[in-house]
Design a protein around this motif. Structure first.
Motif, mmCIF file in Angstrom:
data_model
loop_
_atom_site.group_PDB
_atom_site.id
_atom_site.type_symbol
_atom_site.label_atom_id
_atom_site.label_comp_id
_atom_site.label_asym_id
_atom_site.label_seq_id
_atom_site.Cartn_x
_atom_site.Cartn_y
_atom_site.Cartn_z
ATOM 1 N N ARG A 46 18.383 33.095 11.284
ATOM 2 C CA ARG A 46 18.227 32.954 12.904
ATOM 3 C C ARG A 46 19.855 32.804 13.247
ATOM 4 O O ARG A 46 20.499 31.625 12.930
ATOM 5 C CB ARG A 46 17.540 32.105 13.438
ATOM 6 C CG ARG A 46 17.425 31.893 14.687
ATOM 7 C CD ARG A 46 16.196 30.814 15.313
ATOM 8 N NE ARG A 46 16.323 30.656 16.689
ATOM 9 C CZ ARG A 46 15.773 31.512 17.628
ATOM 10 N NH1 ARG A 46 15.070 32.465 17.179
ATOM 11 N NH2 ARG A 46 15.676 31.095 18.730
ATOM 12 N N LYS A 47 20.209 33.621 14.266
ATOM 13 C CA LYS A 47 21.655 33.462 14.664
ATOM 14 C C LYS A 47 21.574 33.341 16.103
ATOM 15 O O LYS A 47 21.000 33.977 16.970
ATOM 16 C CB LYS A 47 22.244 34.761 14.353
ATOM 17 C CG LYS A 47 22.498 35.179 12.917
ATOM 18 C CD LYS A 47 23.262 36.420 12.503
ATOM 19 C CE LYS A 47 23.449 36.554 11.172
ATOM 20 N NZ LYS A 47 23.889 37.861 10.860
ATOM 21 N N THR A 48 22.039 32.123 16.472
ATOM 22 C CA THR A 48 22.286 31.828 17.915
ATOM 23 C C THR A 48 23.511 31.487 18.396
ATOM 24 O O THR A 48 24.458 30.765 17.752
ATOM 25 C CB THR A 48 21.399 30.722 18.214
ATOM 26 O OG1 THR A 48 19.967 30.645 17.614
ATOM 27 C CG2 THR A 48 21.116 30.253 19.644
ATOM 28 N N ASN A 63 22.374 25.809 24.165
ATOM 29 C CA ASN A 63 22.157 26.972 23.445
ATOM 30 C C ASN A 63 22.283 27.956 24.644
ATOM 31 O O ASN A 63 21.948 27.753 25.727
ATOM 32 C CB ASN A 63 20.773 26.974 23.038
ATOM 33 C CG ASN A 63 20.452 26.034 21.489
ATOM 34 O OD1 ASN A 63 21.360 26.320 20.916
ATOM 35 N ND2 ASN A 63 19.362 25.841 21.266
ATOM 36 N N THR A 66 19.815 33.679 21.510
ATOM 37 C CA THR A 66 19.951 34.426 20.213
ATOM 38 C C THR A 66 20.878 35.668 20.255
ATOM 39 O O THR A 66 21.112 36.425 21.233
ATOM 40 C CB THR A 66 18.602 34.975 19.660
ATOM 41 O OG1 THR A 66 18.297 36.129 20.672
ATOM 42 C CG2 THR A 66 17.781 33.793 19.676
ATOM 43 N N ASP A 69 19.458 38.990 21.303
ATOM 44 C CA ASP A 69 19.221 39.072 22.803
ATOM 45 C C ASP A 69 20.471 39.078 23.548
ATOM 46 O O ASP A 69 20.528 39.471 24.744
ATOM 47 C CB ASP A 69 18.260 37.946 23.195
ATOM 48 C CG ASP A 69 16.977 38.064 22.636
ATOM 49 O OD1 ASP A 69 16.441 39.127 22.312
ATOM 50 O OD2 ASP A 69 16.374 36.759 22.394
#
Length: 437
Positions: A46-48, A63, A66, A69
């Motif tokens: 998972r890349k954020t 945050n 992502t 998105d």
């Protein structure tokens, strides 16, 4: 963050190739163009995008979104926006909370502004109450419901259907839109069908506005004084106080006509109204269980208190004892209420027979007070008939039942004397009788 930061110019390829090394819970890749922007990746892949800076000496990390998105340029622009806020001493989290609160408040305000009178009217009926009382009187509650009814129901008497209540046109209007102009326009239309009915509806609606204004959640939407605008007050019919009552010379004829009624319950009911000074609904709803034959008392409903207890004088005891026991109410009726709800037809026959032009049921109450005040202290009739506020103003002491009893007997005897009725008040219980004169 502690330690050296790995910095590169983030591109789509670098974002796609970046992975989390084995044994680590997360790792970061920092951008060179927006130093506060980093790509965070976890072992799951998972890349954020995250923003990190310092505010008031403490590390602040937020945050952004992502990588799937948020395109890199959009994430970079968001990081730069957040950096400007932090450098100005503004916590983006607090700003976000305030913005959400403002949106919620605006949404609530819009919802509240859309509240109609019809939305709140049932709450008013359920929770509103008049002064000095915990709940509505049943009859007034029914009038409130009828005033706002949509109509269309078949009439119980006569042909056709019921027309909408006078307040029904207001039910669809937003509470925030009720002002002197809307009420004036409404009143003028309703007055065409009857000024007095429109005026009574207006008085009821004023009570609703007062109730709304007394509640914080509706106060800002309510123009409490809308119903008191000069343009409306000028259109109201004269508030003439009713003063109808029987003159002393008319009592005998009225009494004789009442005795001739074919309906014995109505006959007793009308005489009981005169002899007690009670309001018509108070006597109409008298229950057998509320008569204490041993201690000679009657407990009836009261306008200001839940009930009041008055002495049962001899003739009244004889009169009530002669009625048939058909249900719980003394003045029984086969109608849906179980008690005499409307004796106007009997009253009209009596008035026609004794040649009295006009007399209301409340006029019998006034007659009681007029006759009683001539022979007993002024506060006594008030206490018996339930004029609590007036009685207080007159400054008399509240009397016990034992103290009231001789006065009640005097009042009853006076009415019988004026009516020309000879009555043996000393007869034993159970054989009380009227003596023909």
């Amino acid at each position: 963050m502690s330690g050296m930061k790995s910095r590169v110019r983030l591109t789509a390829g670098r974002v796609g190739d970046f992975t989390c090394p084995p044994g680590k819970s997360q790792t970061f890749l920092w951008d060179t163009e927006a130093p506060a922007l980093a790509l965070r990746v976890t072992p799951t892949g998972r890349k954020t995008y995250v923003f990190e800076s310092r505010l008031s000496g403490a590390t602040l990390r937020l945050n952004i979104g992502t990588a799937a998105d948020w395109p890199i340029e959009k994430a970079r622009g968001e990081a730069q926006r957040l950096k400007v806020l932090v450098d100005s001493g503004i916590d983006p989290r607090e700003l976000e909370r305030q913005q959400q609160a403002d949106k919620a408040a605006a949404k609530d305000a819009a919802t509240a502004k859309a509240l109609t009178v019809g939305d709140l009217w049932p709450l008013y009926l359920e929770n509103g109450r008049p002064k000095r009382r915990d709940t509505w009187k049943p009859r007034y509650r029914a009038d409130l419901e009828a005033m706002a009814a949509p109509g269309g129901e078949k009439k119980k008497r006569g042909q056709g259907v019921k027309r909408p209540g006078p307040l029904f046109p207001l039910m669809a209007l937003p509470l925030a839109g009720i002002n002197e102009d809307t009420l004036k326009s409404w009143f003028d239309r309703e007055a065409l069908s009857g000024k007095h009915q429109a005026a009574r509806a207006l008085m009821m609606f004023r009570g609703f506005l007062r109730w709304c204004a007394a509640r914080p959640e509706y106060r800002s939407l309510t123009d409490r004084d809308a119903g008191r605008a000069p343009a409306i007050l000028e259109s109201l019919p004269p508030n003439t106080r009713r003063v109808d009552k029987l003159m002393s010379e008319q009592i005998a004829g009225w009494w004789a006509s009442v005795e001739q009624l074919h309906n014995p319950v109505h006959s007793a009911y009308l005489r009981a109204l005169l002899l007690s000074g009670a309001r018509r609904e108070e006597i109409a709803t008298l229950e057998w269980s509320r008569i204490d034959w041993r201690w000679k008392t009657i407990t009836i409903a009261d306008k200001f208190e839940l009930t009041r207890t008055i002495p049962l004088a001899p003739y009244m005891a004889w009169l009530l004892d002669g009625l048939p026991r058909q249900g719980k109410y003394v003045f029984h009726s086969s109608g849906q209420h179980g008690y005499v709800k409307d004796a106007r037809s009997s009253m009209e026959r009596v008035l026609a027979d004794c040649s009295v032009d006009h007399l209301t049921f409340h006029g019998l109450r006034r007659t009681f007070t007029q006759v009683a005040r001539r022979i007993v202290p002024g506060g006594v009739p008030a206490q018996i008939s339930g004029h609590k506020p007036s009685a207080t103003a007159e400054g008399y002491n509240i009397l016990t039942l034992d103290e009231l009893r001789p006065y009640m007997a005097q009042i009853e005897a006076k009415f019988l004397e004026v009516a020309g009725v000879q009555f043996d008040a000393q007869a034993a219980p159970g054989v009380l009788r009227v003596v023909a004169g």
